[in-house]
Design a protein around this motif. Structure first.
Motif, PDB file in Angstrom:
ATOM      1  N   PHE A  21     -29.790   2.230  54.389  1.00  0.00           N
ATOM      2  CA  PHE A  21     -29.788   3.058  53.190  1.00  0.00           C
ATOM      3  C   PHE A  21     -29.854   2.157  51.968  1.00  0.00           C
ATOM      4  CE2 PHE A  21     -27.682   5.703  56.312  1.00  0.00           C
ATOM      5  CZ  PHE A  21     -28.292   6.930  56.109  1.00  0.00           C
ATOM      6  N   LYS A  22     -30.573   2.587  50.999  1.00  0.00           N
ATOM      7  CA  LYS A  22     -30.667   1.837  49.762  1.00  0.00           C
ATOM      8  C   LYS A  22     -29.420   2.059  48.914  1.00  0.00           C
ATOM      9  CE  LYS A  22     -35.708   2.007  49.529  1.00  0.00           C
ATOM     10  NZ  LYS A  22     -36.879   2.442  48.734  1.00  0.00           N
ATOM     11  N   ALA A  23     -29.227   1.174  47.942  1.00  0.00           N
ATOM     12  CA  ALA A  23     -28.054   1.272  47.070  1.00  0.00           C
ATOM     13  C   ALA A  23     -28.036   2.589  46.314  1.00  0.00           C
ATOM     14  CB  ALA A  23     -28.043   0.102  46.090  1.00  0.00           C
ATOM     15  N   GLU A  24     -29.221   3.080  45.934  1.00  0.00           N
ATOM     16  CA  GLU A  24     -29.288   4.342  45.202  1.00  0.00           C
ATOM     17  C   GLU A  24     -28.745   5.497  46.034  1.00  0.00           C
ATOM     18  OE1 GLU A  24     -31.675   2.197  45.455  1.00  0.00           O
ATOM     19  OE2 GLU A  24     -32.246   1.590  43.420  1.00  0.00           O
ATOM     20  N   GLN A  25     -29.008   5.445  47.330  1.00  0.00           N
ATOM     21  CA  GLN A  25     -28.524   6.505  48.208  1.00  0.00           C
ATOM     22  C   GLN A  25     -27.005   6.454  48.354  1.00  0.00           C
ATOM     23  OE1 GLN A  25     -31.355   5.338  51.351  1.00  0.00           O
ATOM     24  NE2 GLN A  25     -31.897   7.507  51.479  1.00  0.00           N
ATOM     25  N   LEU A  26     -26.469   5.242  48.419  1.00  0.00           N
ATOM     26  CA  LEU A  26     -25.022   5.088  48.489  1.00  0.00           C
ATOM     27  C   LEU A  26     -24.378   5.579  47.196  1.00  0.00           C
ATOM     28  CD1 LEU A  26     -22.504   4.148  49.926  1.00  0.00           C
ATOM     29  CD2 LEU A  26     -22.960   1.821  49.134  1.00  0.00           C
ATOM     30  N   TYR A  27     -25.020   5.289  46.069  1.00  0.00           N
ATOM     31  CA  TYR A  27     -24.502   5.761  44.782  1.00  0.00           C
ATOM     32  C   TYR A  27     -24.462   7.286  44.738  1.00  0.00           C
ATOM     33  CZ  TYR A  27     -24.799   7.447  40.011  1.00  0.00           C
ATOM     34  OH  TYR A  27     -24.607   8.167  38.869  1.00  0.00           O
ATOM     35  N   LYS A  28     -25.527   7.917  45.199  1.00  0.00           N
ATOM     36  CA  LYS A  28     -25.569   9.380  45.191  1.00  0.00           C
ATOM     37  C   LYS A  28     -24.474   9.974  46.072  1.00  0.00           C
ATOM     38  CE  LYS A  28     -30.520   9.779  44.203  1.00  0.00           C
ATOM     39  NZ  LYS A  28     -31.846  10.211  44.711  1.00  0.00           N
ATOM     40  N   MET A  29     -24.223   9.318  47.206  1.00  0.00           N
ATOM     41  CA  MET A  29     -23.175   9.813  48.091  1.00  0.00           C
ATOM     42  C   MET A  29     -21.798   9.640  47.452  1.00  0.00           C
ATOM     43  SD  MET A  29     -22.526  11.372  50.826  1.00  0.00           S
ATOM     44  CE  MET A  29     -24.194  11.308  51.508  1.00  0.00           C
ATOM     45  N   LEU A  30     -21.577   8.512  46.784  1.00  0.00           N
ATOM     46  CA  LEU A  30     -20.310   8.283  46.094  1.00  0.00           C
ATOM     47  C   LEU A  30     -20.134   9.266  44.944  1.00  0.00           C
ATOM     48  CD1 LEU A  30     -20.317   4.378  46.025  1.00  0.00           C
ATOM     49  CD2 LEU A  30     -18.716   5.823  47.276  1.00  0.00           C
ATOM     50  N   LEU A  31     -21.232   9.584  44.278  1.00  0.00           N
ATOM     51  CA  LEU A  31     -21.192  10.572  43.201  1.00  0.00           C
ATOM     52  C   LEU A  31     -20.778  11.934  43.746  1.00  0.00           C
ATOM     53  CD1 LEU A  31     -21.806  11.560  40.310  1.00  0.00           C
ATOM     54  CD2 LEU A  31     -24.199  11.827  41.010  1.00  0.00           C
ATOM     55  N   LYS A  32     -21.364  12.310  44.867  1.00  0.00           N
ATOM     56  CA  LYS A  32     -21.051  13.594  45.482  1.00  0.00           C
ATOM     57  C   LYS A  32     -19.594  13.654  45.923  1.00  0.00           C
ATOM     58  CE  LYS A  32     -22.480  16.582  49.324  1.00  0.00           C
ATOM     59  NZ  LYS A  32     -23.396  16.707  50.497  1.00  0.00           N
ATOM     60  N   LYS A  33     -19.125  12.578  46.555  1.00  0.00           N
ATOM     61  CA  LYS A  33     -17.746  12.525  47.021  1.00  0.00           C
ATOM     62  C   LYS A  33     -16.761  12.555  45.854  1.00  0.00           C
ATOM     63  CE  LYS A  33     -17.826  12.121  51.576  1.00  0.00           C
ATOM     64  NZ  LYS A  33     -17.013  12.946  52.499  1.00  0.00           N
ATOM     65  N   SER A  34     -17.045  11.790  44.814  1.00  0.00           N
ATOM     66  CA  SER A  34     -16.156  11.733  43.653  1.00  0.00           C
ATOM     67  C   SER A  34     -16.088  13.085  42.955  1.00  0.00           C
ATOM     68  CB  SER A  34     -16.638  10.658  42.671  1.00  0.00           C
ATOM     69  OG  SER A  34     -16.632   9.381  43.275  1.00  0.00           O
ATOM     70  N   SER A  35     -17.231  13.731  42.836  1.00  0.00           N
ATOM     71  CA  SER A  35     -17.275  15.054  42.218  1.00  0.00           C
ATOM     72  C   SER A  35     -16.443  16.051  43.014  1.00  0.00           C
ATOM     73  CB  SER A  35     -18.729  15.527  42.126  1.00  0.00           C
ATOM     74  OG  SER A  35     -18.797  16.831  41.604  1.00  0.00           O
ATOM     75  N   SER A  36     -16.535  15.979  44.333  1.00  0.00           N
ATOM     76  CA  SER A  36     -15.775  16.881  45.198  1.00  0.00           C
ATOM     77  C   SER A  36     -14.271  16.640  45.063  1.00  0.00           C
ATOM     78  CB  SER A  36     -16.206  16.682  46.652  1.00  0.00           C
ATOM     79  OG  SER A  36     -15.439  17.491  47.518  1.00  0.00           O
ATOM     80  N   ILE A  37     -13.880  15.375  44.961  1.00  0.00           N
ATOM     81  CA  ILE A  37     -12.458  15.034  44.821  1.00  0.00           C
ATOM     82  C   ILE A  37     -11.888  15.600  43.529  1.00  0.00           C
ATOM     83  CG2 ILE A  37     -10.841  13.123  44.454  1.00  0.00           C
ATOM     84  CD1 ILE A  37     -12.659  11.462  46.342  1.00  0.00           C
ATOM     85  N   VAL A  38     -12.613  15.406  42.428  1.00  0.00           N
ATOM     86  CA  VAL A  38     -12.130  15.890  41.132  1.00  0.00           C
ATOM     87  C   VAL A  38     -12.120  17.415  41.101  1.00  0.00           C
ATOM     88  CG1 VAL A  38     -12.506  15.857  38.638  1.00  0.00           C
ATOM     89  CG2 VAL A  38     -12.946  13.810  39.987  1.00  0.00           C
TER      90      VAL A  38
END
Length: 205
Positions: A21-38
């Motif tokens: 996976f590219k770094a951009e894909q990891l960033y998008k996944m972290l964005l999704k996870k962080s949004s869900s947590i908040v």
């Protein structure tokens, strides 16, 4: 192992049996996870406020107000509840804004910045809950002892320092329990946010 853990493992180890996976894909996944947590932080705080209002409606009957008036805290109680609802409501609005900002983050820098701000706001919220609860409990404890004849007459020979000391110990125990509850509710989510922040910090776009 969930999708984010898979991405993390691939990013660190680059094992052949895992998809790349590219770094951009990891960033998008972290964005999704962080949004869900908040979002969950916002939902929990909303449930907490709703539960508090429900408890007040159920237990703040005529007998309650009569007893509060007896210890000369009726006006103070009304003021305390109004201020409490206003401040709690303000925190909930802030949590929602944090959720919107994280969901709309367009770079790792903005996401990291909003994660740190969210963690800070949640910590302030917990401090406010503990401080306000401690002050309110101590206020009711002292006024109950002072203005309840059945209690005050039996305490004439007892030092007020001793009585207040016992009250402080009991209140500290209750606050410790309350801190444990909030650590369970919000602490796990904050740790996940911190882990996401560290992962973002290691990314190089």
């Amino acid at each position: 192992m969930d999708e984010l853990d898979l991405l993390r493992k691939d990013w660190k180890n680059q094992e052949e049996n895992l998809p790349h996976f590219k770094a951009e894909q990891l960033y998008k996944m972290l964005l999704k996870k962080s949004s869900s947590i908040v979002k969950w932080i916002f939902i929990i705080s909303l449930i907490e406020l709703s539960f508090g209002i429900l408890m007040n409606v159920l237990f703040m009957d005529d007998q309650f107000w009569k007893e509060v008036d007896t210890i000369h805290l009726k006006t103070a109680t009304i003021v305390i509840y109004i201020i409490s609802y206003i401040i709690t409501g303000a925190f909930i609005v802030i949590f929602y804004k944090r959720y919107r900002k994280i969901s709309a983050a367009d770079s790792s820098f903005h996401l990291m910045k909003n994660i740190l701000k969210t963690r800070r706001v949640v910590k302030y919220y917990i401090i406010y809950i503990l401080a306000s609860s401690g002050i309110t409990m101590m206020l009711f404890y002292i006024y109950t002892l002072k203005y309840t004849p059945a209690i005050s007459q039996n305490l004439e020979d007892t030092s007020w320092f001793t009585i207040i000391g016992i009250g402080l110990i009991c209140i500290l125990v209750l606050l410790l329990f309350l801190w444990g509850v909030y650590s369970l509710l919000y602490g796990i989510l904050l740790k996940k946010l911190l882990r996401n922040y560290k992962e973002l910090k290691n990314l190089n776009f």
